[in-house]
Write an enzyme that holds these catalytic residues in place. Structure first.
Site, PDB file in Angstrom:
ATOM      1  N   HIS A 181      -5.193 -30.072  10.539  1.00 13.75           N
ATOM      2  CA  HIS A 181      -3.604 -29.821   9.315  1.00 13.75           C
ATOM      3  C   HIS A 181      -3.941 -30.459   8.630  1.00 13.75           C
ATOM      4  O   HIS A 181      -3.781 -30.295   7.037  1.00 13.75           O
ATOM      5  CB  HIS A 181      -3.520 -28.686  10.350  1.00 13.75           C
ATOM      6  CG  HIS A 181      -2.251 -27.891   8.848  1.00 13.75           C
ATOM      7  ND1 HIS A 181      -1.139 -29.113   8.092  1.00 13.75           N
ATOM      8  CD2 HIS A 181      -1.942 -26.236   8.846  1.00 13.75           C
ATOM      9  CE1 HIS A 181      -0.515 -27.752   7.666  1.00 13.75           C
ATOM     10  NE2 HIS A 181      -1.144 -26.600   7.946  1.00 13.75           N
ATOM     11  N   GLU A 212      -4.390 -30.486   4.486  1.00 13.44           N
ATOM     12  CA  GLU A 212      -3.062 -31.217   3.440  1.00 13.44           C
ATOM     13  C   GLU A 212      -3.524 -32.620   4.149  1.00 13.44           C
ATOM     14  O   GLU A 212      -2.676 -33.580   3.152  1.00 13.44           O
ATOM     15  CB  GLU A 212      -2.256 -30.389   4.005  1.00 13.44           C
ATOM     16  CG  GLU A 212      -1.604 -29.203   3.414  1.00 13.44           C
ATOM     17  CD  GLU A 212      -0.625 -28.198   3.977  1.00 13.44           C
ATOM     18  OE1 GLU A 212       0.121 -28.908   4.855  1.00 13.44           O
ATOM     19  OE2 GLU A 212      -0.844 -27.340   4.126  1.00 13.44           O
ATOM     20  N   HIS A 244      -4.600 -20.071   8.110  1.00 15.43           N
ATOM     21  CA  HIS A 244      -6.037 -21.186   7.741  1.00 15.43           C
ATOM     22  C   HIS A 244      -7.355 -21.329   8.015  1.00 15.43           C
ATOM     23  O   HIS A 244      -8.138 -20.873   6.718  1.00 15.43           O
ATOM     24  CB  HIS A 244      -5.354 -23.207   8.253  1.00 15.43           C
ATOM     25  CG  HIS A 244      -4.220 -23.274   7.599  1.00 15.43           C
ATOM     26  ND1 HIS A 244      -4.742 -23.506   5.780  1.00 15.43           N
ATOM     27  CD2 HIS A 244      -2.785 -23.588   8.237  1.00 15.43           C
ATOM     28  CE1 HIS A 244      -2.753 -23.573   5.799  1.00 15.43           C
ATOM     29  NE2 HIS A 244      -2.101 -24.274   6.773  1.00 15.43           N
TER      30      HIS A 244
HETATM   31 CO    CO Z   1      -0.436 -25.053   7.040  1.00 19.25          CO
END
Ligand code: CO
Length: 303
Positions: A181, A212, A244
């Site tokens: 993530h 991210e 995701h």
């Molecule tokens: Co997220």
């Protein structure tokens, strides 16, 4: 240590029986026999298939802590509201603690189901402290179990479990691409890099990047290009294969990792298994739950 009589709050006879049993076995100190409740805390998911992963983790906890009430809470308000509209209520952290208190738990073991101690874990710790402050005397102790990747030993155990799950002996060389993530502020980037290094020590054909965080898809693609493999397997490096995994990783849109790898000429296989589906990962979380000796209600021990 984890004394979880099933119906301590039930009829007096059962209480007496449990008391007698507890006293009958030397080594089962009744003084430390406060009923323990477990609160598992995940970000949450609104994908039903991904929720079954969380159900399996909860079942593993029920087995590891027989008789202890186990409650799963989601921190994401958006996801809880969405599920509520569909008639499924998943408790928040404070509702989960209320449920455990109602079940008679006096000691609470909270387990973070986060992969690493980033923003979400820090928010969990703060929520717990505020909750304790708001309900003085409700619990005797509240322990917080650390996330999945806390130590070098954890990284090795996770790498072993994940590689054991995805790698078949004697198969043609293929790259395993794991999507973490990550966070814009960079929290947990260093833990991610440590995990990546550990995976690479075990298997140089593992490639990891984040949605991210600092290590991007483009970094990964450059790295992958050096390997001269044609076949790539994609899997999330997240607890569940939720939004995701289904969109950013394996989605049909042009900007998903799968589409971009296909466009770059790779033969792509998508595996929608979260880390929670990998055998052995639940054991690491359970170990962290059992190992936690840091009672949030006390001042940290200082020399
Ligand atoms: Co997220």
């Amino acid at each position: 240590m984890f004394h979880c009589p099933a119906r301590l709050h039930g009829p007096k006879q059962i209480f007496l029986l449990v008391f007698l049993l507890a006293c009958a076995f030397p080594g089962t100190a009744f003084t430390s026999g406060d009923k323990t409740g477990i609160l598992l805390v995940a970000f949450g998911t609104s994908v039903p298939e991904a929720a079954t992963t969380l159900d399996h983790i909860r079942a593993a906890y029920e087995k590891a802590f027989p008789g202890c009430p186990v409650v799963m809470a989601y921190t994401s308000r958006i996801i809880r509201n969405k599920l509520d509209r569909g008639g499924i209520h998943v408790p928040s952290i404070s509702e989960g603690l209320d449920q455990l208190a109602k079940n008679g738990a006096l000691v609470v073991r909270v387990q973070s189901l986060h992969i690493m101690a980033g923003e979400e874990f820090a928010a969990l710790a703060r929520s717990l402290l505020l909750n304790i402050k708001g309900h003085p005397g409700r619990f005797r102790a509240v322990y917080l179990g650390r996330p999945l990747l806390e130590s070098r030993a954890d990284a090795r155990a996770v790498a072993r479990a994940v590689l054991g799950f995805h790698r078949k002996k004697g198969a043609a060389p293929e790259a395993l691409i794991l999507m973490g993530h990550g966070q814009e502020q960079g929290r947990a980037d260093l833990i991610f890099e440590g995990a990546r290094a550990t995976f690479r020590e075990n298997d140089p054909l593992v490639f990891m990047a984040t949605v991210e965080g600092a290590r991007t898809f483009d970094d990964m693609l450059k790295d992958l290009g050096q390997s001269h493999v044609k076949k790539v397997v994609l899997a999330p490096f997240m607890l569940v294969a939720g939004d995701h995994a289904r969109n950013d990783l394996g989605g049909a849109e042009d900007d998903s990792w799968a589409s971009r790898l296909k466009a770059a000429g790779y033969d792509v296989e998508i595996r929608l298994n979260g880390l929670g589906d990998v055998p052995g990962i639940d054991d690491i979380f359970i170990k962290h739950t059992k190992d936690s000796t840091d009672d949030l209600m006390l001042e940290p021990k200082k020399p």
